[in-house]
Design a protein around this motif. Structure first.
Motif, PDB file in Angstrom:
ATOM      1  N   VAL A   1       1.549  12.901   4.017  1.00 14.60           N
ATOM      2  CA  VAL A   1       1.413  14.351   3.942  1.00 14.60           C
ATOM      3  C   VAL A   1       1.746  14.975   5.292  1.00 14.60           C
ATOM      4  O   VAL A   1       2.443  15.990   5.381  1.00 14.60           O
ATOM      5  N   ALA A   2       1.269  14.349   6.368  1.00 12.95           N
ATOM      6  CA  ALA A   2       1.452  14.900   7.717  1.00 12.95           C
ATOM      7  C   ALA A   2       2.927  14.989   8.112  1.00 12.95           C
ATOM      8  O   ALA A   2       3.333  15.949   8.778  1.00 12.95           O
ATOM      9  N   ILE A   3       3.731  13.987   7.724  1.00 15.35           N
ATOM     10  CA  ILE A   3       5.139  13.988   8.145  1.00 15.35           C
ATOM     11  C   ILE A   3       6.074  14.486   7.041  1.00 15.35           C
ATOM     12  O   ILE A   3       7.286  14.458   7.191  1.00 15.35           O
ATOM     13  N   GLY A   4       5.496  14.946   5.942  1.00 17.16           N
ATOM     14  CA  GLY A   4       6.323  15.471   4.864  1.00 17.16           C
ATOM     15  C   GLY A   4       7.043  14.418   4.068  1.00 17.16           C
ATOM     16  O   GLY A   4       8.157  14.654   3.591  1.00 17.16           O
ATOM     17  N   ALA A   5       6.424  13.260   3.906  1.00 18.57           N
ATOM     18  CA  ALA A   5       7.058  12.193   3.140  1.00 18.57           C
ATOM     19  C   ALA A   5       6.881  12.382   1.645  1.00 18.57           C
ATOM     20  O   ALA A   5       7.512  11.695   0.856  1.00 18.57           O
TER      21      ALA A   5
ATOM     22  N   TYR B   1       0.828  -1.203   0.000  1.00 22.19           N
ATOM     23  CA  TYR B   1       0.000   0.000   0.000  1.00 22.19           C
ATOM     24  C   TYR B   1       0.864   1.257   0.000  1.00 22.19           C
ATOM     25  O   TYR B   1       0.505   2.272  -0.611  1.00 22.19           O
ATOM     26  N   GLY B   2       1.995   1.202   0.683  1.00 22.97           N
ATOM     27  CA  GLY B   2       2.909   2.336   0.664  1.00 22.97           C
ATOM     28  C   GLY B   2       3.430   2.595  -0.737  1.00 22.97           C
ATOM     29  O   GLY B   2       3.546   3.752  -1.171  1.00 22.97           O
ATOM     30  N   LEU B   3       3.750   1.522  -1.466  1.00 22.45           N
ATOM     31  CA  LEU B   3       4.218   1.660  -2.844  1.00 22.45           C
ATOM     32  C   LEU B   3       3.135   2.273  -3.727  1.00 22.45           C
ATOM     33  O   LEU B   3       3.404   3.171  -4.531  1.00 22.45           O
ATOM     34  N   VAL B   4       1.907   1.799  -3.569  1.00 21.96           N
ATOM     35  CA  VAL B   4       0.800   2.346  -4.356  1.00 21.96           C
ATOM     36  C   VAL B   4       0.634   3.835  -4.076  1.00 21.96           C
ATOM     37  O   VAL B   4       0.436   4.650  -4.995  1.00 21.96           O
ATOM     38  N   ALA B   5       0.736   4.213  -2.810  1.00 20.10           N
ATOM     39  CA  ALA B   5       0.529   5.610  -2.430  1.00 20.10           C
ATOM     40  C   ALA B   5       1.656   6.508  -2.921  1.00 20.10           C
ATOM     41  O   ALA B   5       1.406   7.559  -3.516  1.00 20.10           O
ATOM     42  N   VAL B   6       2.907   6.104  -2.683  1.00 22.45           N
ATOM     43  CA  VAL B   6       4.021   6.997  -2.970  1.00 22.45           C
ATOM     44  C   VAL B   6       4.414   6.995  -4.441  1.00 22.45           C
ATOM     45  O   VAL B   6       4.875   8.002  -4.975  1.00 22.45           O
ATOM     46  N   ALA B   7       4.230   5.864  -5.142  1.00 18.71           N
ATOM     47  CA  ALA B   7       4.645   5.784  -6.536  1.00 18.71           C
ATOM     48  C   ALA B   7       3.567   6.274  -7.484  1.00 18.71           C
ATOM     49  O   ALA B   7       3.775   6.322  -8.689  1.00 18.71           O
ATOM     50  N   GLY B   8       2.405   6.626  -6.929  1.00 17.31           N
ATOM     51  CA  GLY B   8       1.365   7.171  -7.784  1.00 17.31           C
ATOM     52  C   GLY B   8       0.779   6.152  -8.730  1.00 17.31           C
ATOM     53  O   GLY B   8       0.477   6.458  -9.885  1.00 17.31           O
TER      54      GLY B   8
ATOM     55  N   SER C   1      -5.142   6.203   4.392  1.00 20.80           N
ATOM     56  CA  SER C   1      -4.393   6.452   5.628  1.00 20.80           C
ATOM     57  C   SER C   1      -2.928   6.720   5.312  1.00 20.80           C
ATOM     58  O   SER C   1      -2.303   7.605   5.917  1.00 20.80           O
ATOM     59  N   PHE C   2      -2.373   5.963   4.369  1.00 18.33           N
ATOM     60  CA  PHE C   2      -0.978   6.161   3.979  1.00 18.33           C
ATOM     61  C   PHE C   2      -0.771   7.562   3.421  1.00 18.33           C
ATOM     62  O   PHE C   2       0.188   8.261   3.781  1.00 18.33           O
TER      63      PHE C   2
END
Length: 224
Positions: free
Chosen positions: A139-143, A57-64, A133-134
């Motif tokens: 966004v909250a921690i500036g990732a 899920y992190g990959l899906v979120a960050v890699a667009g 959630s990811f």
């Protein structure tokens, strides 16, 4: 604050993984119960499965990967229904079983451990709201590398940063689950059989409540 350091995105990924995994939910109940009943191998297999799902899920979120994200959100009612049914089934099985009986059984085989891994992997992936959630935590921690990045524009990430962040999510999530395994093992040595039985019942009720909530959400999404 971390952006000037090598491996900054890895550290941010660890923070994201911890933030997603730490809240008490059905995964935590399942991991603790499996550790108490079948020992640390079952707990570690469960933790790895949950951590792998978080990393996906992190990959899906960050890699667009917007196509995957759109599909998950479009089919969220069916995924939620599957997840709810699994949770209710686990609740019933937990209520009817006894941890003491499971402890007395032989150790899990490789196939059994694989089952522990993939069952929690599927259950975690069946909750597409984790994807949102990811994004919120990142966004909250500036990732995200620049303000305003989203699931579509984030596909412009440098591959190096994507790998750092996803690996960090995996390490953070799995690290938290392994900590729970160690905590559960310490608790297992100190609790009487009666307390273990009572905790097993508490886990069953918790899973039933989580499963019922997910099923209600699935119905709500289906009628929207």
């Amino acid at each position: 604050m971390l952006d000037g350091f090598p491996g900054a995105f890895f550290v941010k990924g660890v923070l994201v993984g911890l933030a997603i995994a730490a809240p008490v939910g059905p995964t935590a109940l399942i991991l603790v119960r499996r550790t108490l009943a079948r020992g640390w191998p079952a707990g570690l297999a469960t933790g790895l499965g949950a951590g792998t799902a978080d990393a996906i899920y992190g990959l899906v979120a960050v890699a667009g990967l917007s196509l995957i994200g759109d599909f998950l959100m479009a089919e969220r009612e069916w995924l939620a229904f599957i997840g709810g049914v699994i949770l209710v089934t686990l609740a019933i099985v937990s209520w009817r079983s006894h941890i003491a009986d499971r402890i007395a059984e032989k150790s899990l085989t490789v196939v059994g451990l694989a089952g522990q891994f993939f069952s929690i992997l599927v259950l975690t992936l069946a909750n597409p709201m984790t994807l949102l959630s990811f994004v919120a935590v990142m966004v909250a921690i500036g990732a995200l590398p620049e303000e305003g990045e989203n699931l579509t524009t984030a596909s412009a990430y440098d591959v190096h940063f994507v790998l750092q962040l996803v690996l960090g999510v995996l390490v953070g999530s799995v690290g938290w689950w392994f900590f729970l395994v160690a905590l559960s093992l310490a608790m297992r040595k100190r609790l009487s059989q009666q307390w273990l039985h009572s905790f097993n019942r508490v886990c069953a009720v918790g899973l039933l409540l989580f499963g019922g909530y997910v099923l209600v959400e699935a119905v709500r999404w289906a009628v929207e």
